[in-house]
Design an enzyme around this catalytic site. Structure first.
Site, PDB file in Angstrom:
ATOM      1  N   MET A 126      -9.126   8.523  -7.804  1.00  0.00           N
ATOM      2  CA  MET A 126      -9.749   8.207  -9.102  1.00  0.00           C
ATOM      3  C   MET A 126     -11.166   8.752  -9.150  1.00  0.00           C
ATOM      4  O   MET A 126     -11.892   8.683  -8.150  1.00  0.00           O
ATOM      5  CB  MET A 126      -9.792   6.684  -9.294  1.00  0.00           C
ATOM      6  CG  MET A 126      -8.444   6.007  -9.153  1.00  0.00           C
ATOM      7  SD  MET A 126      -8.577   4.259  -9.536  1.00  0.00           S
ATOM      8  CE  MET A 126      -6.924   3.702  -9.102  1.00  0.00           C
ATOM      9  N   ASP A 171      -4.015   6.727  -4.288  1.00  0.00           N
ATOM     10  CA  ASP A 171      -4.587   6.768  -5.637  1.00  0.00           C
ATOM     11  C   ASP A 171      -5.969   7.406  -5.612  1.00  0.00           C
ATOM     12  O   ASP A 171      -6.904   6.861  -5.037  1.00  0.00           O
ATOM     13  CB  ASP A 171      -4.687   5.349  -6.194  1.00  0.00           C
ATOM     14  CG  ASP A 171      -3.316   4.786  -6.525  1.00  0.00           C
ATOM     15  OD1 ASP A 171      -2.610   5.410  -7.340  1.00  0.00           O
ATOM     16  OD2 ASP A 171      -2.945   3.747  -5.955  1.00  0.00           O
ATOM     17  N   GLY A 193      -6.104   2.606 -12.973  1.00  0.00           N
ATOM     18  CA  GLY A 193      -7.503   2.350 -12.620  1.00  0.00           C
ATOM     19  C   GLY A 193      -7.670   1.257 -11.578  1.00  0.00           C
ATOM     20  O   GLY A 193      -8.567   1.326 -10.759  1.00  0.00           O
ATOM     21  N   PHE A 194      -6.799   0.266 -11.605  1.00  0.00           N
ATOM     22  CA  PHE A 194      -6.985  -0.878 -10.712  1.00  0.00           C
ATOM     23  C   PHE A 194      -5.638  -1.398 -10.220  1.00  0.00           C
ATOM     24  O   PHE A 194      -4.637  -1.290 -10.931  1.00  0.00           O
ATOM     25  CB  PHE A 194      -7.724  -2.006 -11.442  1.00  0.00           C
ATOM     26  CG  PHE A 194      -9.067  -1.572 -11.958  1.00  0.00           C
ATOM     27  CD1 PHE A 194     -10.177  -1.534 -11.110  1.00  0.00           C
ATOM     28  CD2 PHE A 194      -9.214  -1.140 -13.265  1.00  0.00           C
ATOM     29  CE1 PHE A 194     -11.405  -1.082 -11.573  1.00  0.00           C
ATOM     30  CE2 PHE A 194     -10.440  -0.687 -13.745  1.00  0.00           C
ATOM     31  CZ  PHE A 194     -11.543  -0.661 -12.891  1.00  0.00           C
ATOM     32  N   GLY A 195      -5.666  -1.987  -9.023  1.00  0.00           N
ATOM     33  CA  GLY A 195      -4.477  -2.664  -8.517  1.00  0.00           C
ATOM     34  C   GLY A 195      -4.400  -4.078  -9.076  1.00  0.00           C
ATOM     35  O   GLY A 195      -5.361  -4.580  -9.674  1.00  0.00           O
ATOM     36  N   GLY A 196      -3.252  -4.698  -8.904  1.00  0.00           N
ATOM     37  CA  GLY A 196      -3.108  -6.115  -9.239  1.00  0.00           C
ATOM     38  C   GLY A 196      -3.033  -6.435 -10.718  1.00  0.00           C
ATOM     39  O   GLY A 196      -3.232  -7.576 -11.118  1.00  0.00           O
ATOM     40  N   ASP A 208       4.794   2.840 -11.449  1.00  0.00           N
ATOM     41  CA  ASP A 208       3.562   2.443 -10.743  1.00  0.00           C
ATOM     42  C   ASP A 208       2.811   1.427 -11.585  1.00  0.00           C
ATOM     43  O   ASP A 208       2.380   1.738 -12.699  1.00  0.00           O
ATOM     44  CB  ASP A 208       2.715   3.716 -10.535  1.00  0.00           C
ATOM     45  CG  ASP A 208       1.436   3.465  -9.756  1.00  0.00           C
ATOM     46  OD1 ASP A 208       1.207   2.331  -9.307  1.00  0.00           O
ATOM     47  OD2 ASP A 208       0.670   4.441  -9.603  1.00  0.00           O
ATOM     48  N   GLY A 209       2.650   0.225 -11.011  1.00  0.00           N
ATOM     49  CA  GLY A 209       1.824  -0.792 -11.659  1.00  0.00           C
ATOM     50  C   GLY A 209       2.584  -2.070 -11.921  1.00  0.00           C
ATOM     51  O   GLY A 209       3.581  -2.078 -12.641  1.00  0.00           O
ATOM     52  N   GLY A 210       2.136  -3.144 -11.281  1.00  0.00           N
ATOM     53  CA  GLY A 210       2.738  -4.453 -11.531  1.00  0.00           C
ATOM     54  C   GLY A 210       4.131  -4.622 -10.957  1.00  0.00           C
ATOM     55  O   GLY A 210       4.871  -5.516 -11.381  1.00  0.00           O
ATOM     56  N   HIS A 221      -1.467  10.516  -6.103  1.00  0.00           N
ATOM     57  CA  HIS A 221      -1.530  10.295  -7.552  1.00  0.00           C
ATOM     58  C   HIS A 221      -2.952  10.599  -8.021  1.00  0.00           C
ATOM     59  O   HIS A 221      -3.868   9.811  -7.793  1.00  0.00           O
ATOM     60  CB  HIS A 221      -1.135   8.822  -7.797  1.00  0.00           C
ATOM     61  CG  HIS A 221      -1.256   8.353  -9.204  1.00  0.00           C
ATOM     62  ND1 HIS A 221      -1.154   7.012  -9.549  1.00  0.00           N
ATOM     63  CD2 HIS A 221      -1.447   9.017 -10.370  1.00  0.00           C
ATOM     64  CE1 HIS A 221      -1.291   6.883 -10.844  1.00  0.00           C
ATOM     65  NE2 HIS A 221      -1.473   8.074 -11.373  1.00  0.00           N
ATOM     66  N   MET A 245       3.627   5.267 -15.670  1.00  0.00           N
ATOM     67  CA  MET A 245       2.721   4.150 -15.382  1.00  0.00           C
ATOM     68  C   MET A 245       3.217   2.913 -16.132  1.00  0.00           C
ATOM     69  O   MET A 245       3.551   2.981 -17.316  1.00  0.00           O
ATOM     70  CB  MET A 245       1.294   4.476 -15.840  1.00  0.00           C
ATOM     71  CG  MET A 245       0.605   5.595 -15.078  1.00  0.00           C
ATOM     72  SD  MET A 245       0.598   5.367 -13.292  1.00  0.00           S
ATOM     73  CE  MET A 245      -0.330   3.834 -13.107  1.00  0.00           C
ATOM     74  N   GLY A 261       1.380  -1.961  -4.663  1.00  0.00           N
ATOM     75  CA  GLY A 261       0.125  -2.127  -3.932  1.00  0.00           C
ATOM     76  C   GLY A 261      -0.073  -3.574  -3.542  1.00  0.00           C
ATOM     77  O   GLY A 261       0.139  -3.970  -2.395  1.00  0.00           O
ATOM     78  N   SER A 262      -0.466  -4.401  -4.521  1.00  0.00           N
ATOM     79  CA  SER A 262      -0.769  -5.805  -4.206  1.00  0.00           C
ATOM     80  C   SER A 262       0.461  -6.562  -3.723  1.00  0.00           C
ATOM     81  O   SER A 262       0.338  -7.523  -2.957  1.00  0.00           O
ATOM     82  CB  SER A 262      -1.405  -6.498  -5.415  1.00  0.00           C
ATOM     83  OG  SER A 262      -0.653  -6.258  -6.575  1.00  0.00           O
ATOM     84  N   SER A 298       1.154   1.481  -2.067  1.00  0.00           N
ATOM     85  CA  SER A 298      -0.139   1.983  -2.557  1.00  0.00           C
ATOM     86  C   SER A 298      -1.279   1.401  -1.739  1.00  0.00           C
ATOM     87  O   SER A 298      -1.515   0.189  -1.743  1.00  0.00           O
ATOM     88  CB  SER A 298      -0.332   1.612  -4.031  1.00  0.00           C
ATOM     89  OG  SER A 298      -1.674   1.845  -4.380  1.00  0.00           O
ATOM     90  N   MET A 351      -5.738  10.689 -10.519  1.00  0.00           N
ATOM     91  CA  MET A 351      -6.220  10.147 -11.801  1.00  0.00           C
ATOM     92  C   MET A 351      -7.611  10.712 -12.012  1.00  0.00           C
ATOM     93  O   MET A 351      -8.625  10.016 -11.924  1.00  0.00           O
ATOM     94  CB  MET A 351      -6.247   8.610 -11.732  1.00  0.00           C
ATOM     95  CG  MET A 351      -4.864   7.996 -11.829  1.00  0.00           C
ATOM     96  SD  MET A 351      -4.810   6.307 -11.204  1.00  0.00           S
ATOM     97  CE  MET A 351      -4.545   6.664  -9.471  1.00  0.00           C
ATOM     98  N   HIS A 375       1.525   5.792  -0.936  1.00  0.00           N
ATOM     99  CA  HIS A 375       1.009   6.221  -2.246  1.00  0.00           C
ATOM    100  C   HIS A 375      -0.520   6.174  -2.206  1.00  0.00           C
ATOM    101  O   HIS A 375      -1.109   5.157  -1.849  1.00  0.00           O
ATOM    102  CB  HIS A 375       1.554   5.274  -3.318  1.00  0.00           C
ATOM    103  CG  HIS A 375       1.151   5.598  -4.720  1.00  0.00           C
ATOM    104  ND1 HIS A 375       1.854   6.484  -5.517  1.00  0.00           N
ATOM    105  CD2 HIS A 375       0.137   5.144  -5.482  1.00  0.00           C
ATOM    106  CE1 HIS A 375       1.286   6.552  -6.708  1.00  0.00           C
ATOM    107  NE2 HIS A 375       0.228   5.748  -6.716  1.00  0.00           N
TER     108      HIS A 375
END
Ligand code: DX5
Ligand code: ZN
Length: 221
Positions: free
Chosen positions: A36, A34, A141-144, A177-179, A65, A136, A199-200, A7, A67, A32
């Site tokens: 938004m 994102d 909305g946010f990375g990390g 997606d996420g974490g 993706h 999800m 991502g992160s 991402s 959003m 990926h």
């Protein structure tokens, strides 16, 4: 076989083309992207013109993706810009069947995306029509952000739903997606995930190749 989708939300946007090329060289499978709109999610990122610039920077599949509210307004623009996989959220798509059909007509792979609190019942009647389901594992909305562990039963259940209608001629992938990071990926592999967005965990300090390698070493390749 499972895949890693890097991402770019965590990349340096001032050097986006270089960053995309660096993660391609590091061995990621997909990019990926994102998108938004500051309405469906609090953050604002990029539009079709930036996707077109990324398309020029890499040969990897672009996993876009959306959003955004009323995503049906922008399907043509994102496919024209180079999206190979195009995902809409079920929470923003009252005419989901029509939207999925339109993405396929445009020649892209159709992805339906669910927030952590959205039930799998919302895709029961469409899962067999899509190319991928994106679950999800954070609120978008946010990375990390921290992985929401209580999504794991839903991921396992979604895997069974997909198994009931996918075939080798007509595969349906399951993406999260996420974490996603080296601490959380093992449980996700066990739950049956095919595509891991990170991502992160990819665009962090140190070499991207080492970060990609340590994630991919835990995936079923
Ligand atoms: C969040 C985005 C993600 C984000 C993931 O809304 O959809 O793709 O980049 O970031 P990490 O991997 O850092 O949780
Ligand atoms: Zn995403």
């Amino acid at each position: 076989m499972s895949l890693l989708s890097a991402s770019i939300l965590s990349a340096d946007f001032g050097r986006l083309a270089e960053e995309v090329q660096a993660v391609e060289a590091a061995g990621t499978d997909w990019i990926h992207v994102d998108v938004m709109d500051g309405m469906f999610v609090p953050n604002i990122t990029i539009g079709p013109d930036v996707v077109r610039a990324i398309r020029k920077a890499t040969r990897l599949p672009l996993d876009v993706h959306l959003m955004i509210e009323k995503p049906e307004r922008y399907l043509d623009a994102f496919v024209d810009a180079g999206a190979d996989w195009l995902g809409v959220h079920v929470e923003t798509s009252p005419h989901l069947h029509r939207t999925v059909q339109r993405i396929k007509e445009l020649g892209a792979k159709a992805v339906v995306t669910l927030n952590p609190a959205t039930s799998l019942q919302t895709i029961e009647t469409i899962v067999c029509e899509v190319d991928m389901v994106l679950l999800m594992t954070v609120n978008p909305g946010f990375g990390g952000q921290k992985f929401i562990r209580c999504t794991l039963p839903k991921i396992r259940q979604c895997c069974s739903m997909i198994d009931a209608c996918a075939t080798s001629d007509r595969p349906i992938l399951l993406e999260v997606d996420g974490g996603v990071n080296t601490e959380t990926i093992d449980e996700l592999v066990e739950a049956g995930v095919d595509v891991f967005v990170a991502g992160s965990a990819v665009f962090g300090p140190g070499g991207y190749a080492e970060r990609v390698r340590s994630l991919k070493s835990r995936m079923k390749l």
